[in-house]
Design an enzyme around this catalytic site. Structure first.
Site, short mmCIF file in Angstrom:
data_model
loop_
_atom_site.label_atom_id
_atom_site.label_comp_id
_atom_site.label_asym_id
_atom_site.label_seq_id
_atom_site.Cartn_x
_atom_site.Cartn_y
_atom_site.Cartn_z
CE LYS A 1 134.30 -26.35 -47.77
NZ LYS A 1 133.33 -26.54 -46.65
CD GLU B 1 132.61 -15.07 -35.54
OE1 GLU B 1 133.28 -15.64 -34.67
OE2 GLU B 1 131.50 -15.66 -35.99
CB CYS C 1 133.45 -18.36 -31.70
SG CYS C 1 132.17 -17.38 -32.54
CD GLU D 1 137.30 -21.22 -29.95
OE1 GLU D 1 135.93 -20.68 -29.96
OE2 GLU D 1 138.11 -21.38 -30.66
#
Length: 474
Positions: free
Chosen positions: A166, A241, A275, A376
């Site tokens: 997906k 992750e 990231c 973040e």
């Protein structure tokens, strides 16, 4: 969608939008719960034959995939840029890493050795082997719409697992192109299946199924936690992750030119939408002003625009929500005393009117109480933070729930070892803004993830360990 070797269309479709121009670049059919269940059943049915192939036979399929990827390099790079916006330079690098993952794991599959264990009884022989876990589900993000798929599917297919993928519905076209390659090279029916659609119905079907034995997910920490909780009901193996909030530390003895170049490379690749991007740039107070000056010169010279233009270094953000989050962090920092050294605004007018462009931004005098210091940042904003001692900056760098990537610059050999050992991160770049390669493990600690992708470790989560003990006549 692609299920059991067949392309399937539905009445519900999704337009994929170029974030630089607002143009529709493609359309995909939307899948739901029932299509996902069909994909799982197809993967389950294909597993015995696929896992039963000799390793050379499976490896041959992966090499054929590599050959097609090589032929389509430019087309794939341009598609990546058109569907998610990154510069064509970054997109070409992504295609290269995609090829490298299939090459690496095709060869790593040949090195899945078992072992013989000395028995405690003279009439027993003990063997330990590794076998594929079964049906694997991979859920991938939009910021690396091709290479994230390769990093998961290449090891899974190489060791004998079958998969249900997906991809993000923000950028699904690269996945479609990869599955066209699977179809063209004759990958057996059901070995790889593609479903595109809203996360809830698809993810719930995957997590509820007892036939799906492993989930590999790349995305936010919040979603990762939900999937981990859901995995408990069927005791699935999980690889995660997740988010990052990377510190980038510049010590007083660093090579400033090298550090400035590294900061630009780490912070602004893919417009900061990675990231592993440098999110907190800590600079020793003795060199702070000079570092800020040199970085401002670099940032102000960067060209922003449609990623297909070879002259541009920074493309758009993925959507309006991304713009809003980045600007909220900038405004919060300014309100709490940060100085805007460059940028700080959305770009509008002319070529920027139909896209989601944010000016590359440099903030000075950032403090711990600001959002950007602990949230973040998925955008082109570089916050500069002063520090005064090694002990202080290590403590501040580690003071987060994240533990993915970290970076520091120094010319002191002892400090190189000392700091790298004390940073609580899965990956550390010393004078290196990109310490990532297909042959090395990629992953984080704390709330940044579970497991590793890449390297020899990259196949481990797709394998079960099996003990076989044989009693013999003497």
């Amino acid at each position: 969608m692609y299920i059991n070797g067949a392309w399937i269309r539905t009445d519900e479709t999704l337009d994929v939008i170029n974030p630089a121009t607002g143009e529709v670049v493609g359309q995909v059919s939307m899948s739901g719960r029932e299509e996902t269940k069909r994909a799982i059943a197809s993967a389950k049915e294909a597993f015995p034959a696929w896992s039963g192939l000799a390793v050379d036979e499976r490896v041959a399929y992966l090499h054929r995939i590599v050959a097609k990827l090589e032929q389509d390099r430019d087309k794939l790079a341009r598609l990546i840029t058109r569907e998610m916006g990154k510069s064509i330079h970054n997109a070409r690098y992504e295609v290269g890493s995609t090829i490298a993952f299939f090459q690496w794991f095709a060869e790593e599959a040949r090195r899945l050795y078992g072992r013989s264990v000395p028995a405690s009884a003279a009439n027993k022989r003990i063997m330990v082997n590794r076998q594929p876990v079964g049906v694997v589900s991979a859920i991938t993000p939009w910021n690396f719409p091709l290479s994230m798929i390769a990093r998961k599917l290449a090891p899974a297919l190489a060791v004998g697992c079958t998969v249900v993928l997906k991809p993000s519905k923000e950028a699904p076209l690269s996945a479609v192109e990869l599955f066209k390659i699977f179809d063209e090279i004759g990958l057996p029916n059901g070995v790889a299946n593609l479903v595109i659609g809203s996360s809830g119905p698809i993810a719930n079907a995957l997590m509820e199924s007892r036939d799906v034995r492993k989930i590999s997910f790349t995305g936010s920490t919040e979603v990762g936690k939900v999937l981990i909780r859901q995995s408990a009901d069927t005791v699935k193996r999980v690889s995660m992750e997740l988010g990052g909030h990377a510190p980038f530390i510049v010590f007083e003895d660093a090579d400033l030119d090298l550090a400035v170049t590294g900061a630009v490379q780490s912070k602004f690749a893919s417009a900061g939408q990675q990231c592993v991007c440098a999110n907190r740039i800590y600079v020793h107070h003795e060199i702070y002003e000079e570092f800020a000056k040199r970085l401002q010169e670099k940032v102000s010279a960067m060209s922003i625009g449609d990623g297909l233009d070879e002259a541009n270094q920074i493309g758009p953000l993925i959507n309006q929500d991304a713009i809003d989050k980045v600007h909220d962090q900038v405004e919060d920092a300014i309100a709490k005393g940060a100085a805007v050294l460059y940028g700080g605004t959305r770009l509008t007018g002319g070529q920027y009117d139909k896209g989601f462009f944010y000016c590359p931004t440099l903030l000075g005098d950032v403090k711990e109480g600001m959002k950007i210091a602990h949230e973040e940042t998925f955008g082109p904003v570089a916050p500069l933070i002063r520090f005064f001692s090694e002990e202080e900056v290590i403590r501040r760098a580690n003071d987060t729930e994240y533990g993915l990537a970290s970076y520091f610059y120094t010319n002191d050999l002892s400090r190189m070892y000392r700091v790298s050992e004390k940073l609580d991160y899965g990956m550390v770049g010393v004078n290196d803004p990109a310490p990532f390669s297909v042959q090395a493990p990629f992953g984080g600690v704390k709330e940044s993830g579970l497991g590793r992708e890449g390297g020899c470790e990259g196949v481990e989560d797709y394998l079960d360990v099996k003990l076989t003990s044989v009693q013999i006549r003497l």
